[in-house]
Design an enzyme around this catalytic site. Structure first.
Site: not given
Length: 323
Positions: A149-151, A254
């Site tokens: 997962l992205d930060k 996104r």
């Protein structure tokens, strides 16, 4: 290099290596000769040692990789630990474990936690925490992490505890047998059908290498990507949606939401703006489902909506219950 090398640690954590150039390395470039002395390190790392003034040739500072060596030359290196070489070490930290058995974990990652060490984040990652939490994590690549997962994306991740389970989970993801669903807040009033499928390839944005973008594969490198989006609620300000991944491209949700003119709240990289406490991209991996790779049992997990997202929804007058 011949076999006359020796290593001696010093008080700084560095290690001094010395050796004499063998006949088989006569007239070789210095960086190639160094690779024979310390084959466990990459040539780029050895070139860094040269540029940092940590190599001596016959007692004289050597900084040029292309310098030619002769048989019998003495080479001395100061092997300093790099941030990268120290990245894969245990670091105790709180980890919310949703499920644990002998083969795998399911964790709820908070926003702000980097998953895997990388430039700019060589420590304090989920991987470091897993290594500290579980001795089994030391026996599998990447501490058993099979997806990321992205930060600043919160939510559920599955982590393997042994190599066989890791390989099986990777295969399940590749076969699209792991269901991953997200909740997101996005700018712009929703219109049209309540369900949409974005089937559009994603690659590096040719105009901004720090971003990803929907690309034309005839013109730019990229990979096919598919996201199903379902409208849940909304106002004139924006919408609350469920996103289901069928592929796992970098920044996929996104990018696909931005391509629909609905950038995520807080996602400044793709045109979003913060709302109240929602200062990061408003994306949460709330549901994870798969058949256990060892037992075959159907597994399904849910993670509650984080507080910053709840507060932002309240500012829009929306509830936060998951579908």
């Amino acid at each position: 290099m011949n076999d006359e090398s020796e290593g001696l640690p010093d008080d700084s954590g560095s290690e001094i290596r010395s050796a004499r150039v063998g006949a088989d390395q006569h007239a070789a470039r210095l960086d190639r000769a160094l690779a024979g002395l310390v084959p466990e390190f990459s040539r780029s790392y050895l070139q860094q040692l040269l540029s940092q003034g940590l190599v001596r040739l016959n007692g004289t500072l050597a900084t040029k990789a292309a310098t030619r060596v002769k048989a019998g030359d003495e080479v001395v290196l100061e092997m300093r630990p790099t941030l990268q070489s120290q990245a894969f070490r245990p670091e105790p930290m709180p980890i919310e474990v949703v499920h644990e058995d002998g083969h795998l974990l399911v964790v709820n990652k908070p926003a702000g936690l980097v998953v895997h060490p990388a430039p700019g984040n060589w420590s304090g990652t989920l991987l470091n925490g897993l290594l500290a939490r579980d001795d089994k994590a030391l026996t599998v690549p990447r501490a058993g992490i099979v997806h990321r997962l992205d930060k600043d994306t919160s939510g559920l991740m599955v982590v393997a505890r042994d190599r066989a389970t890791m390989d099986a989970l990777v295969a399940l993801i590749a076969e699209r047998k792991v269901q991953r669903q997200y909740l997101a807040m996005a700018h712009g009033a929703w219109s049209g059908s309540q369900t949409r499928t974005v089937d559009a390839p994603i690659g590096r944005d040719p105009r901004n290498r720090l971003r990803m973008a929907v690309v034309d594969l005839a013109l730019h490198a990229g990979k096919q990507a598919r996201t199903d989006i379902r409208y849940l609620a909304g106002t004139d300000n924006g919408c609350w949606v469920q996103c289901t991944l069928h592929t796992g491209r970098t920044h996929q949700i996104r990018v696909h939401m931005a391509s629909l003119k609905h950038p995520l709240v807080g996602d400044s990289l793709y045109g979003g703006a913060p709302i109240g406490a929602m200062q990061r991209q408003a994306l949460h991996a709330y549901r994870l489902a798969f058949d256990h790779p060892v037992t075959g049992q159907a597994m399904e997990f849910h993670a509650p909506v984080p507080e910053d997202m709840r507060q932002a929804l309240a500012l829009w007058g929306l509830g936060y219950n998951a579908p």
